[in-house]
Design a protein around this motif. Structure first.
Motif, PDB file in Angstrom:
ATOM      1  N   ILE A 104       0.810  -1.218   0.000  1.00 48.09           N
ATOM      2  CA  ILE A 104       0.000   0.000   0.000  1.00 48.09           C
ATOM      3  C   ILE A 104       0.845   1.271   0.000  1.00 48.09           C
ATOM      4  O   ILE A 104       0.797   2.074  -0.927  1.00 48.09           O
ATOM      5  N   TYR A 105       1.655   1.457   1.033  1.00 45.65           N
ATOM      6  CA  TYR A 105       2.317   2.736   1.252  1.00 45.65           C
ATOM      7  C   TYR A 105       3.262   3.104   0.110  1.00 45.65           C
ATOM      8  O   TYR A 105       3.151   4.177  -0.486  1.00 45.65           O
ATOM      9  N   GLY A 106       4.214   2.206  -0.215  1.00 48.29           N
ATOM     10  CA  GLY A 106       5.170   2.496  -1.281  1.00 48.29           C
ATOM     11  C   GLY A 106       4.500   2.714  -2.626  1.00 48.29           C
ATOM     12  O   GLY A 106       4.723   3.745  -3.282  1.00 48.29           O
ATOM     13  N   PRO A 107       3.675   1.758  -3.090  1.00 47.95           N
ATOM     14  CA  PRO A 107       2.995   1.958  -4.372  1.00 47.95           C
ATOM     15  C   PRO A 107       2.130   3.209  -4.406  1.00 47.95           C
ATOM     16  O   PRO A 107       2.068   3.891  -5.431  1.00 47.95           O
ATOM     17  N   VAL A 338       9.349  -5.098 -10.969  1.00 46.37           N
ATOM     18  CA  VAL A 338       8.196  -5.199 -11.868  1.00 46.37           C
ATOM     19  C   VAL A 338       6.914  -5.396 -11.066  1.00 46.37           C
ATOM     20  O   VAL A 338       5.863  -4.804 -11.374  1.00 46.37           O
ATOM     21  N   GLY A 339       6.972  -6.238 -10.021  1.00 47.79           N
ATOM     22  CA  GLY A 339       5.796  -6.470  -9.185  1.00 47.79           C
ATOM     23  C   GLY A 339       5.317  -5.200  -8.499  1.00 47.79           C
ATOM     24  O   GLY A 339       4.110  -4.911  -8.448  1.00 47.79           O
ATOM     25  N   GLU A 340       6.266  -4.418  -7.991  1.00 44.61           N
ATOM     26  CA  GLU A 340       5.906  -3.157  -7.332  1.00 44.61           C
ATOM     27  C   GLU A 340       5.289  -2.180  -8.337  1.00 44.61           C
ATOM     28  O   GLU A 340       4.293  -1.504  -8.039  1.00 44.61           O
ATOM     29  N   VAL A 344       1.568  -0.267  -8.573  1.00 48.99           N
ATOM     30  CA  VAL A 344       1.488   1.179  -8.810  1.00 48.99           C
ATOM     31  C   VAL A 344       0.545   1.480  -9.963  1.00 48.99           C
ATOM     32  O   VAL A 344      -0.333   2.364  -9.863  1.00 48.99           O
ATOM     33  N   ALA A 345       0.692   0.757 -11.064  1.00 53.69           N
ATOM     34  CA  ALA A 345      -0.151   0.990 -12.241  1.00 53.69           C
ATOM     35  C   ALA A 345      -1.622   0.749 -11.916  1.00 53.69           C
ATOM     36  O   ALA A 345      -2.498   1.522 -12.339  1.00 53.69           O
TER      37      ALA A 345
END
Length: 455
Positions: A104-107, A338-340, A344-345
């Protein structure tokens, strides 16, 4: 044979002090210093109190940084806060702090930067607003691709963008200091006297502008001599940002009257640029803000996947074998990156990233408090052992850091109880994931950070 070769691949430990320092400064300074001047001034009620709010926020952040620096010097592994929580309180607490950051937080932080960057790019180039989502995703992917290569490229990009973003910052400071005609002290805002003077809220606004300093700790396994350089990067980086924020605020207050800053809101600094340097100056400032956001985004894209990688090494996540993969040439966690970016997308398309990042501020500061308390626990556990770095003015410094974080937590509860409860839901979802993965991989060796990885 391929699996054996992968076991020999490790993160490159080749980031020096300037790279780490640029990541601290670049990750903190995004758009906040440009758009929050009016908000802090409105809450503080006067220019004098506004400057004091920036100083107070900087000091609280510095106490937090100095406290974490002592922990980082003893536990300088890849994963940062996630590793600290695990070593101090056990695997469950470490997992929950990491889970919250990578899911949650980073993305959400990256997505909100991408969304704001797309708006600026559309305004600058005259693109229609319908392009904003593709632009946001495109810029995030572009910066993400850079971080699929060796960490030297991301670090070099951090240095370049940090230097570039200091150009418009320096221009604002110089114009305000030497050409400003107003007194930076004592100006008040008559229109908002009835609600102004909430100094605590003003400090809270500055603390959010300072957030992000801890992310360099996620690269502990890639920094040369991290026991020494991590504390230096955190300390010097926060001090540099504090000086920049204070000088920018002083320059803004000198450049235009407080009432004008209040009425212009987030447009105050573009107005100053146009007044000082004409239309060209406004364009240059826009470019500076764009570079500033890209640099901030680069720091976050470089650091958050390292948490996912560190967790995957412990088999704590679904698809851990894939997420813990390091490319044999670039030595970077490409699938974690890529997963992160995929998360995000999805946030850019389907969610309000700004709202999600606000919700997680409360949870982040809960873990901050636990980490600050951890410096007392480590001193007790390691009594008699020599420390590479010791928090100055101990125990006053960590106590101030704890009180500052508690202030943020209480303020969030008072202002957004529903949001606080929602943030708890995000954390609680991680508990069954942790126990499922623990049961699934019971008896397997723990590939978490070992001492030989950091010595």
């Amino acid at each position: 044979m391929q699996q054996d070769n992968q076991k020999k691949v490790s993160l490159d430990r080749d980031l020096g002090l300037w790279s780490a320092l640029s990541l601290v400064i670049g990750t903190i300074i995004g758009a906040g210093v440009f758009v929050r001047q009016s908000a802090v001034l409105d809450d503080a009620g006067s220019t004098t109190m506004g400057l004091l709010a920036w100083i107070a926020g900087g000091i609280l952040t510095l106490t937090a940084g100095l406290t974490i620096a002592e922990i980082a010097s003893q536990l300088p592994q890849t994963g940062g806060l996630y590793v600290y929580m695990e070593k101090l309180y056990g695997k469950l607490w470490g997992f929950l702090s990491g889970w919250m950051q990578i899911i949650i937080y980073g993305p959400a932080m990256i997505a909100s930067l991408g969304a704001y960057l797309a708006i600026l790019l559309s305004d600058f180039f005259g693109f229609p607003s319908s392009w904003n989502i593709p632009l946001a995703i495109g810029t995030v992917i572009a910066v993400g691709i850079l971080n699929l290569f060796s960490n030297r490229y991301g670090a070099t990009f951090a240095i370049i963008t940090t230097l570039c973003k200091l150009v418009p910052v320096g221009a604002l400071i110089i114009f305000g200091l030497f050409f400003g005609k107003h007194d930076a002290f004592g100006q008040s805002i008559s229109e908002v006297h009835a609600t102004a003077g909430n100094f605590g809220v003003a400090i809270l606004a500055t603390l959010f502008a300072f957030d992000g300093w801890i992310l360099v700790a996620n690269l502990g396994g890639e920094i040369k001599n991290p026991r020494k350089l991590l504390p230096q990067a955190i300390t010097y980086g926060i001090l540099a940002v504090l000086a920049i924020y204070l000088l920018v605020s002083f320059g803004v207050y000198r450049a235009i009257p407080a009432e004008k800053i209040h009425s212009l809101g987030t447009s105050a600094i573009p107005y100053i640029a146009n007044q000082a340097f004409g239309d060209v100056g406004g364009k240059i400032l826009s470019i500076g803000i764009i570079i500033s956001i890209v640099g901030c985004m680069n720091g976050k894209i470089m650091t958050f996947p390292r948490i996912m990688y560190a967790m995957a090494r412990r088999n704590q996540l679904p698809f851990s074998k894939t997420l813990s993969y390091l490319h044999p040439k670039s030595h970077t966690p490409i699938f974690s990156t890529v997963g992160e970016l995929a998360i995000v997308a999805l946030m850019i398309v389907f969610a309000n990233a700004d709202r999600l990042s606000e919700l997680c501020i409360f949870t982040v500061y809960c873990f901050y408090v636990m980490a600050f308390v951890g410096v007392f626990l480590l001193r007790k556990r390691n009594a008699g052992k020599k420390r590479v770095f010791s928090t100055p003015l101990f125990p006053i410094t960590p106590i101030v850091a704890i009180l500052g974080s508690l202030f943020v937590i209480v303020s969030e509860i008072q202002s957004d109880l529903v949001g606080v409860l929602t943030s708890f839901v995000f954390v609680i979802i991680g508990i069954p994931v942790f126990y499922y993965q623990s049961k699934k991989h019971a008896g397997e060796p723990d590939n978490g950070p070992a001492e030989e990885e950091i010595d």
